[in-house]
Design a protein around this motif. Sequence first.
Motif, PDB file in Angstrom:
ATOM      1  N   UNK A  16     -14.839  91.065  21.255  1.00 39.65           N
ATOM      2  CA  UNK A  16     -13.986  90.024  20.679  1.00 39.65           C
ATOM      3  C   UNK A  16     -12.637  90.024  21.383  1.00 39.65           C
ATOM      4  N   UNK A  17     -11.868  88.981  21.146  1.00 42.58           N
ATOM      5  CA  UNK A  17     -10.469  88.944  21.578  1.00 42.58           C
ATOM      6  C   UNK A  17      -9.641  88.274  20.492  1.00 42.58           C
ATOM      7  N   UNK A  18      -8.323  88.494  20.532  1.00 44.26           N
ATOM      8  CA  UNK A  18      -7.431  87.836  19.591  1.00 44.26           C
ATOM      9  C   UNK A  18      -7.379  86.341  19.896  1.00 44.26           C
ATOM     10  N   UNK A  19      -7.223  85.553  18.846  1.00 45.02           N
ATOM     11  CA  UNK A  19      -7.139  84.107  19.008  1.00 45.02           C
ATOM     12  C   UNK A  19      -5.931  83.564  18.253  1.00 45.02           C
ATOM     13  N   UNK A  20      -6.111  82.813  17.195  1.00 41.68           N
ATOM     14  CA  UNK A  20      -5.003  82.125  16.527  1.00 41.68           C
ATOM     15  C   UNK A  20      -4.239  83.069  15.601  1.00 41.68           C
ATOM     16  N   UNK A  21      -2.944  82.791  15.408  1.00 38.11           N
ATOM     17  CA  UNK A  21      -2.159  83.611  14.496  1.00 38.11           C
ATOM     18  C   UNK A  21      -0.793  83.026  14.227  1.00 38.11           C
ATOM     19  N   UNK A  22      -0.122  83.546  13.188  1.00 42.22           N
ATOM     20  CA  UNK A  22       1.221  83.128  12.837  1.00 42.22           C
ATOM     21  C   UNK A  22       1.763  83.996  11.731  1.00 42.22           C
ATOM     22  N   UNK A  23       3.070  83.945  11.513  1.00 47.05           N
ATOM     23  CA  UNK A  23       3.703  84.772  10.486  1.00 47.05           C
ATOM     24  C   UNK A  23       3.627  84.110   9.119  1.00 47.05           C
ATOM     25  N   UNK A  24       3.392  84.938   8.105  1.00 44.69           N
ATOM     26  CA  UNK A  24       3.457  84.431   6.738  1.00 44.69           C
ATOM     27  C   UNK A  24       4.918  84.334   6.306  1.00 44.69           C
ATOM     28  N   UNK A  25       5.168  83.850   5.098  1.00 44.22           N
ATOM     29  CA  UNK A  25       6.547  83.620   4.644  1.00 44.22           C
ATOM     30  C   UNK A  25       7.292  84.926   4.384  1.00 44.22           C
ATOM     31  N   UNK A  26       6.567  86.044   4.351  1.00 41.67           N
ATOM     32  CA  UNK A  26       7.209  87.355   4.182  1.00 41.67           C
ATOM     33  C   UNK A  26       7.504  88.027   5.520  1.00 41.67           C
ATOM     34  N   UNK A  27       7.190  87.353   6.623  1.00 34.57           N
ATOM     35  CA  UNK A  27       7.488  87.908   7.938  1.00 34.57           C
ATOM     36  C   UNK A  27       6.467  88.892   8.452  1.00 34.57           C
ATOM     37  N   UNK A  28       5.231  88.783   7.958  1.00 32.57           N
ATOM     38  CA  UNK A  28       4.125  89.600   8.459  1.00 32.57           C
ATOM     39  C   UNK A  28       3.251  88.722   9.351  1.00 32.57           C
ATOM     40  N   UNK A  29       2.681  89.315  10.404  1.00 33.21           N
ATOM     41  CA  UNK A  29       1.908  88.541  11.370  1.00 33.21           C
ATOM     42  C   UNK A  29       0.431  88.548  10.989  1.00 33.21           C
ATOM     43  N   UNK A  30      -0.110  87.359  10.746  1.00 32.52           N
ATOM     44  CA  UNK A  30      -1.509  87.201  10.370  1.00 32.52           C
ATOM     45  C   UNK A  30      -2.238  86.523  11.523  1.00 32.52           C
TER      46      UNK A  30
END
Length: 300
Positions: A97-111
């Motif tokens: 596998x490889x990493x694909x889509x992502x973004x930070x939640x409103x608490x500043x954690x990366x999902x």
Amino acid sequence: MSARVVDHPANTLGEGILWCEREQALYWTDIQAATLWRHRLADGQTRHWDMPERLGCLALCEADGWLLLGLASRLAFFHPEDDTLLPIVDVEPELPTRLNDGGCDRQGRFVFGTLHEPAPGETRRAIGAFYRLNADLTLERLNLPGVGISNSVAFSPDGRTMYFCDSPSRLIQCCDYGEQCGEPREFARVDDARGEPDGSAVDAAGFLWNAQWGLGRVVRYAADGRIDRIVDVPATQPTRPAFGGQRLDTLYITSARDGLSTEALAAQPLAGALFAADPGTTGLPESRFRGAPPGFGHSS
């Protein structure tokens, strides 16, 4: 509503776009070219950095000048001004596998999510997953179903709803979001079999904007999943939208040339360009990752 060209770097797989209000600049990645891009609006200057491996997604950091990178096999901090790259953690080293889509939640954690890269002749399988990198740099797998191609990671303005999808299913899902994820439920379905949902952004009114690969459009969905409006993109493979500009009232859109035939590229010479549209609404400031490299900023 139609999108216009802002810049044309002819990205093979442009993705992961976001707006940095501190620099008044756009950042995005060309995944297949292992390249990070930046476009400053004030002077129109575009710059790029070569990465050690493919760059699937990225986030701004609270620590000034730093980015969080979702490279193909790992997470890392990167400082563009001095080319400092600091690895954090490997992700799914035992899987193809490889990493694909992502973004930070409103608490500043990366999902973020991963995708399966099948061997020649192999069928893609839902062995990818969604993860969260906390501010203390601990990594946890979220309690969500496995995915073949993770996409559409986005959060409601209050942070209590997470949007996500497994692109081949053509279904965008959502769930209640907190320390754990609630039961996934259907949000919207892409009925046209030629297309799939790709990356998403949420505006200040709580509507979801989704780029639809293969259909040449970005669709705005109301909170009940109803189609509210459509932005036509002069390339069939838009990949992700982001709100930017001083008033966050411009919708920027990355796109891809990956997989298009010679005939298709001749018919859509703008494939791989960076586009913009005037959506008639405003976005939200990009959430920033609260963690930082040891000695370079505050983590909480």
